[in-house]
Structure formats: structure tokens, C-alpha cells
Design a protein around this motif. Structure first.
Motif, PDB file in Angstrom:
ATOM      1  N   LEU A  14      44.347 -11.399  -3.968  1.00 56.26           N
ATOM      2  CA  LEU A  14      45.728 -11.873  -3.797  1.00 56.26           C
ATOM      3  C   LEU A  14      46.689 -11.054  -4.666  1.00 56.26           C
ATOM      4  O   LEU A  14      47.764 -10.641  -4.210  1.00 56.26           O
ATOM      5  CB  LEU A  14      45.804 -13.356  -4.175  1.00 56.26           C
ATOM      6  N   ALA A  15      46.292 -10.819  -5.919  1.00 53.18           N
ATOM      7  CA  ALA A  15      47.161 -10.048  -6.817  1.00 53.18           C
ATOM      8  C   ALA A  15      47.383  -8.650  -6.265  1.00 53.18           C
ATOM      9  O   ALA A  15      48.516  -8.145  -6.246  1.00 53.18           O
ATOM     10  CB  ALA A  15      46.530  -9.963  -8.209  1.00 53.18           C
ATOM     11  N   GLY A  16      46.299  -8.041  -5.781  1.00 57.29           N
ATOM     12  CA  GLY A  16      46.419  -6.703  -5.194  1.00 57.29           C
ATOM     13  C   GLY A  16      47.342  -6.722  -4.003  1.00 57.29           C
ATOM     14  O   GLY A  16      48.230  -5.862  -3.860  1.00 57.29           O
ATOM     15  N   ALA A  17      47.187  -7.732  -3.142  1.00 56.68           N
ATOM     16  CA  ALA A  17      47.983  -7.803  -1.921  1.00 56.68           C
ATOM     17  C   ALA A  17      49.458  -8.002  -2.261  1.00 56.68           C
ATOM     18  O   ALA A  17      50.331  -7.342  -1.674  1.00 56.68           O
ATOM     19  CB  ALA A  17      47.475  -8.936  -1.040  1.00 56.68           C
ATOM     20  N   LEU A  18      49.757  -8.885  -3.212  1.00 57.43           N
ATOM     21  CA  LEU A  18      51.157  -9.137  -3.566  1.00 57.43           C
ATOM     22  C   LEU A  18      51.806  -7.876  -4.121  1.00 57.43           C
ATOM     23  O   LEU A  18      52.937  -7.534  -3.756  1.00 57.43           O
ATOM     24  CB  LEU A  18      51.247 -10.279  -4.591  1.00 57.43           C
ATOM     25  N   CYS A  19      51.073  -7.179  -5.010  1.00 60.58           N
ATOM     26  CA  CYS A  19      51.644  -5.962  -5.583  1.00 60.58           C
ATOM     27  C   CYS A  19      51.862  -4.908  -4.510  1.00 60.58           C
ATOM     28  O   CYS A  19      52.882  -4.206  -4.512  1.00 60.58           O
ATOM     29  CB  CYS A  19      50.739  -5.419  -6.675  1.00 60.58           C
ATOM     30  N   SER A  20      50.898  -4.780  -3.577  1.00 62.83           N
ATOM     31  CA  SER A  20      51.097  -3.775  -2.519  1.00 62.83           C
ATOM     32  C   SER A  20      52.294  -4.125  -1.668  1.00 62.83           C
ATOM     33  O   SER A  20      53.044  -3.232  -1.261  1.00 62.83           O
ATOM     34  CB  SER A  20      49.902  -3.672  -1.583  1.00 62.83           C
ATOM     35  N   LEU A  21      52.476  -5.417  -1.388  1.00 58.55           N
ATOM     36  CA  LEU A  21      53.619  -5.803  -0.555  1.00 58.55           C
ATOM     37  C   LEU A  21      54.929  -5.462  -1.243  1.00 58.55           C
ATOM     38  O   LEU A  21      55.873  -5.006  -0.605  1.00 58.55           O
ATOM     39  CB  LEU A  21      53.544  -7.295  -0.224  1.00 58.55           C
ATOM     40  N   CYS A  22      54.980  -5.681  -2.576  1.00 57.85           N
ATOM     41  CA  CYS A  22      56.191  -5.310  -3.316  1.00 57.85           C
ATOM     42  C   CYS A  22      56.423  -3.800  -3.207  1.00 57.85           C
ATOM     43  O   CYS A  22      57.547  -3.345  -2.967  1.00 57.85           O
ATOM     44  CB  CYS A  22      56.065  -5.700  -4.782  1.00 57.85           C
ATOM     45  N   ALA A  23      55.328  -3.028  -3.400  1.00 53.21           N
ATOM     46  CA  ALA A  23      55.462  -1.572  -3.313  1.00 53.21           C
ATOM     47  C   ALA A  23      55.916  -1.159  -1.919  1.00 53.21           C
ATOM     48  O   ALA A  23      56.736  -0.239  -1.774  1.00 53.21           O
ATOM     49  CB  ALA A  23      54.132  -0.903  -3.653  1.00 53.21           C
ATOM     50  N   ALA A  59      57.727  -2.954   0.153  1.00 55.86           N
ATOM     51  CA  ALA A  59      59.131  -3.321   0.323  1.00 55.86           C
ATOM     52  C   ALA A  59      60.038  -2.233  -0.240  1.00 55.86           C
ATOM     53  O   ALA A  59      61.104  -1.942   0.303  1.00 55.86           O
ATOM     54  CB  ALA A  59      59.403  -4.653  -0.354  1.00 55.86           C
ATOM     55  N   LEU A  60      59.573  -1.612  -1.359  1.00 51.27           N
ATOM     56  CA  LEU A  60      60.382  -0.540  -1.954  1.00 51.27           C
ATOM     57  C   LEU A  60      60.238   0.760  -1.168  1.00 51.27           C
ATOM     58  O   LEU A  60      61.220   1.441  -0.867  1.00 51.27           O
ATOM     59  CB  LEU A  60      59.961  -0.309  -3.405  1.00 51.27           C
ATOM     60  N   SER A  61      58.988   1.100  -0.818  1.00 50.05           N
ATOM     61  CA  SER A  61      58.775   2.430  -0.229  1.00 50.05           C
ATOM     62  C   SER A  61      59.334   2.518   1.184  1.00 50.05           C
ATOM     63  O   SER A  61      59.655   3.612   1.648  1.00 50.05           O
ATOM     64  CB  SER A  61      57.294   2.797  -0.248  1.00 50.05           C
ATOM     65  N   ILE A  62      59.474   1.384   1.871  1.00 43.83           N
ATOM     66  CA  ILE A  62      60.015   1.421   3.230  1.00 43.83           C
ATOM     67  C   ILE A  62      61.489   1.826   3.215  1.00 43.83           C
ATOM     68  O   ILE A  62      62.038   2.276   4.220  1.00 43.83           O
ATOM     69  CB  ILE A  62      59.819   0.053   3.918  1.00 43.83           C
ATOM     70  N   ARG A  63      62.109   1.689   2.037  1.00 44.46           N
ATOM     71  CA  ARG A  63      63.519   2.064   1.941  1.00 44.46           C
ATOM     72  C   ARG A  63      63.727   3.566   1.838  1.00 44.46           C
ATOM     73  O   ARG A  63      64.839   4.056   1.965  1.00 44.46           O
ATOM     74  CB  ARG A  63      64.152   1.410   0.699  1.00 44.46           C
ATOM     75  N   PRO A 116      54.082   6.907   6.828  1.00 42.68           N
ATOM     76  CA  PRO A 116      53.046   5.929   6.481  1.00 42.68           C
ATOM     77  C   PRO A 116      52.154   6.389   5.336  1.00 42.68           C
ATOM     78  O   PRO A 116      51.636   5.550   4.585  1.00 42.68           O
ATOM     79  CB  PRO A 116      52.233   5.813   7.774  1.00 42.68           C
ATOM     80  N   LEU A 117      51.960   7.692   5.196  1.00 40.10           N
ATOM     81  CA  LEU A 117      51.101   8.159   4.107  1.00 40.10           C
ATOM     82  C   LEU A 117      51.666   7.797   2.753  1.00 40.10           C
ATOM     83  O   LEU A 117      50.948   7.349   1.857  1.00 40.10           O
ATOM     84  CB  LEU A 117      50.972   9.675   4.206  1.00 40.10           C
ATOM     85  N   THR A 118      52.979   8.000   2.610  1.00 44.67           N
ATOM     86  CA  THR A 118      53.620   7.650   1.345  1.00 44.67           C
ATOM     87  C   THR A 118      53.528   6.143   1.100  1.00 44.67           C
ATOM     88  O   THR A 118      53.155   5.712   0.006  1.00 44.67           O
ATOM     89  CB  THR A 118      55.093   8.094   1.378  1.00 44.67           C
ATOM     90  N   TRP A 119      53.830   5.363   2.131  1.00 39.54           N
ATOM     91  CA  TRP A 119      53.756   3.908   1.959  1.00 39.54           C
ATOM     92  C   TRP A 119      52.355   3.500   1.536  1.00 39.54           C
ATOM     93  O   TRP A 119      52.170   2.686   0.644  1.00 39.54           O
ATOM     94  CB  TRP A 119      54.094   3.181   3.266  1.00 39.54           C
ATOM     95  N   SER A 120      51.386   4.104   2.215  1.00 44.46           N
ATOM     96  CA  SER A 120      50.000   3.733   1.968  1.00 44.46           C
ATOM     97  C   SER A 120      49.581   4.069   0.541  1.00 44.46           C
ATOM     98  O   SER A 120      48.920   3.274  -0.132  1.00 44.46           O
ATOM     99  CB  SER A 120      49.112   4.458   2.968  1.00 44.46           C
ATOM    100  N   LEU A 121      49.996   5.252   0.063  1.00 49.03           N
ATOM    101  CA  LEU A 121      49.621   5.638  -1.298  1.00 49.03           C
ATOM    102  C   LEU A 121      50.292   4.722  -2.315  1.00 49.03           C
ATOM    103  O   LEU A 121      49.666   4.271  -3.273  1.00 49.03           O
ATOM    104  CB  LEU A 121      49.995   7.101  -1.556  1.00 49.03           C
ATOM    105  N   PHE A 122      51.581   4.433  -2.079  1.00 47.44           N
ATOM    106  CA  PHE A 122      52.279   3.504  -2.976  1.00 47.44           C
ATOM    107  C   PHE A 122      51.542   2.168  -3.025  1.00 47.44           C
ATOM    108  O   PHE A 122      51.288   1.604  -4.087  1.00 47.44           O
ATOM    109  CB  PHE A 122      53.721   3.267  -2.488  1.00 47.44           C
ATOM    110  N   ALA A 123      51.206   1.656  -1.838  1.00 46.13           N
ATOM    111  CA  ALA A 123      50.556   0.346  -1.767  1.00 46.13           C
ATOM    112  C   ALA A 123      49.196   0.386  -2.451  1.00 46.13           C
ATOM    113  O   ALA A 123      48.830  -0.541  -3.172  1.00 46.13           O
ATOM    114  CB  ALA A 123      50.414  -0.074  -0.312  1.00 46.13           C
ATOM    115  N   ALA A 124      48.446   1.489  -2.256  1.00 51.26           N
ATOM    116  CA  ALA A 124      47.107   1.567  -2.835  1.00 51.26           C
ATOM    117  C   ALA A 124      47.182   1.565  -4.359  1.00 51.26           C
ATOM    118  O   ALA A 124      46.411   0.862  -5.025  1.00 51.26           O
ATOM    119  CB  ALA A 124      46.402   2.821  -2.340  1.00 51.26           C
ATOM    120  N   PHE A 125      48.139   2.326  -4.913  1.00 54.82           N
ATOM    121  CA  PHE A 125      48.241   2.356  -6.373  1.00 54.82           C
ATOM    122  C   PHE A 125      48.781   1.034  -6.922  1.00 54.82           C
ATOM    123  O   PHE A 125      48.345   0.570  -7.976  1.00 54.82           O
ATOM    124  CB  PHE A 125      49.077   3.558  -6.830  1.00 54.82           C
TER     125      PHE A 125
END
Lengths: 146, 181
Positions: free
Chosen positions: B89-98, B100-104, B112-121
């Protein structure tokens, strides 16, 4: 082309398929994605030395019967003898590591533990009431538990 | 006895989210069956579904898909409300926040690669923080950062490529979307 054997043809087709897959994968990158990938890779590479050297050992603390017998700076190689109820426990500092080289105890657990090199590592020669622990810049816990 | 029928009104959007969440759950279950050398490291294939949902239907849809996947996987794998569940859950919440930022970021430059890397980290950052604060309060945990970072690099790239490839496909037609309505 027609002079190729079926096996060669197959190998060439497989190679071409691989090349096509890589080319189509690269086409999915947008310009900024390379930047992100580069930044992520740099972070990964830098994280190795940062995480694995931060708790580098600085000094070793030798206790005899619970009291601090000596504090050794690990950057200076030396050998020290600690007297205990059973005899002498010999401790050696070498190349920023430290170990118990001999101990009069029966089981030799602390000797067999070998070199200690990370903060928090400890060797205990219980029969002779000697312990040898490495401390880093900051105190770490000696166990993981929850 | 009268038979009562409870009928929930569902919108096409609900169906879309349900379909995406089902795909994500199936992928997450497959994922958890793949053995990897270090416990806690997984490919996170379900995240490519989140990325597709994000690109096609927006952040809210992505959050729904992820939330449903985390809860359903917790129930199916038997770790619901256990530490493993809160880690995911913690991982998922943090990725969702990332996300939300990276989609901007500009869509022309960052995909999608950038979004994915942001979310993974963000995912590993969230998990490590929770583990450090709650499960294993010891700085020794940070020895694992390089391994997790390398895993995030690989899985972020793989999932980003999968999502980018899927997003190149034409959007499913509306008729198909509401077929089961």
C-alpha cells in the motif's frame, strides 16, 4: 540468399527479429525519457558507494568483564593481548579490519568468526569474558528485530 | 419470501475500471508466482496497467485501478492487513503521488517511460520509508537501497516500455467498452 542452408536462414531470421524488437523498443522512447533513464541510472550507480560505505568502521572497542579495556583506531595496524580469567585473548587490527586471533576458550567461536569490518559487528569470547565490537560514526543497533 | 434483486447502477467508466483492475490483478498474481532472488523485489507487471489507465483515462482511474489491485491482491495472496499489505500500500500510494506529478510534464518530451521510472523509484522510497519507520527500525536497511534502486531501474524501464507499446495500440472502441453493460 538462396545459397543459405535452412539453419542459417533460421538464425538470420531470429537475429533480424531481435533487431526489429530492439528498434521498436527504442522508438517508444521520447526525448525526455532518455534524460529520466540517465538520471535513474546515475542514481543507481551512486547509491552503491553511498549506501555501502556510510557505516564504515572507525574503531573497535574491546571489553573485558564488561569494562572497556581498549579502544582501537582501525587505521593503525597492531596486535593487542587482553588478559582474562582463562588466559590471554589476542586481537589483531589489520587493513581497517579486526579479528580475534587466539583465545583460551573451549569452542573458539570468536576466533572462527574471522574478520570484523562493519560497524555493529561483534565477536564475543564468553569464557574469557572478552568482547570485541566495531563502532562506526554513529551507534547502530546490534540486531534486527520486530 | 419475496426475492429481492439488488441492482447496482454502473456507468461505462466503472466497467472500464473493473476491466483494467481485473487485468492488473491477474498480472500481479502472475508476478508473485515468479521467483526472484531477493524477497520483496518483483517485476511489478501490474503497474503497466496503471500506466495505461493513467494515459487513457486520467489519474483518478489509475488510482482506482491501483487501489483495487492492492486490496484484491492482499485478499487473494492472503496478506491483507499484514505488514506485506501495508508495504505494498505504501509503495502504491507513493507511486500514485509520483504519477500525479510526472503526468504534468510535457507529453511531447516525456512519455510512459518517465512516468514509470518515477513511479518505480517512488515505490521503493515509500516501501523503504515504511520499513525503516515501522518494521525494521535500523539504518542497516539502507544497505539494501542500491539493490532496490537497481530493481526499480529495471522494472520501471520494462513496465514503461510495455505501457508505451500498449498505448501505441488503437484505443478500444466504445461498443466494446460497454459490451457487458
Amino acid at each position: 540468399m538462396s545459397s543459405l542452408s535452412p539453419a542459417e536462414n533460421k538464425a538470420r531470421r531470429a537475429k533480424n527479429a531481435w533487431r526489429a524488437a530492439i528498434v521498436s523498443a527504442l522508438a517508444l522512447f521520447r526525448p525526455g525519457d532518455w534524460l529520466t533513464l540517465l538520471a535513474a541510472s546515475v542514481f543507481c550507480v551512486l547509491s552503491f558507494p553511498l549506501a555501502w560505505n556510510s557505516a564504515a568502521a572507525e574503531k573497535a572497542v574491546i571489553r573485558q568483564n564488561g569494562r572497556i579495556f581498549a579502544e582501537l583506531n582501525l587505521s593503525r595496524d597492531r596486535r593487542i593481548n587482553v588478559p582474562g580469567p582463562l588466559g590471554i585473548t589476542a586481537i589483531l587490527v589489520e587493513k581497517k579490519r579486526v579479528r580475534v586471533v587466539s583465545d583460551p576458550g573451549m569452542h573458539q567461536y570468536c576466533v572462527r568468526q574471522g574478520w570484523l569490518e562493519r560497524a555493529g559487528e561483534i565477536a564475543i569470547c564468553a569464557p574469557n569474558e572478552v568482547s570485541l565490537q566495531i563502532t562506526g560514526r554513529e551507534e547502530t543497533y546490534d540486531s534486527l528485530s520486530y | 419470501m419475496t426475492r429481492s434483486v439488488i441492482r447496482l447502477k454502473t456507468t461505462p467508466e466503472d466497467h472500464r475500471i473493473a476491466r483494467l483492475a481485473a487485468a492488473a490483478i491477474a498480472l500481479a498474481l502472475t508476478d508473485s508466482a515468479i521467483p526472484l532472488p531477493l524477497p520483496g523485489i518483483r517485476l511489478g507487471l501490474a503497474n503497466s496497467v496503471t500506466l495505461v489507465a493513467l494515459a487513457r483515462y486520467g489519474w483518478t482511474a489509475a488510482a482506482w485501478v491501483t487501489g483495487l489491485r492492492v486490496v484484491a491482491c492482499g485478499l487473494l495472496l492472503g496478506h491483507f492487513l499484514s505488514p506485506a499489505f501495508f508495504m505494498s500500500l505504501a509503495g502504491a500510494l507513493c507511486s500514485l503521488c509520483a504519477l500525479a506529478l510526472s503526468i504534468r510534464l510535457s507529453r511531447r518530451c516525456f512519455g510512459p517511460l518517465t512516468w514509470s521510472l518515477f513511479a518505480a523509484f517512488a515505490h521503493i522510497a515509500g516501501q523503504l520509508s515504511l520499513a525503516r519507520l515501522w518494521l525494521i527500525p535500523d539504518n542497516g536497511l539502507f544497505y539494501l537501497v542500491p539493490l532496490f534502486a537497481a530493481a526499480a531501474l529495471v522494472s520501471g524501464t520494462v513496465n514503461g516500455l510495455i505501457a508505451a507499446r500498449l498505448l501505441n495500440e488503437p484505443k478500444p472502441a466504445c461498443a466494446l467498452e460497454t459490451r457487458n453493460a
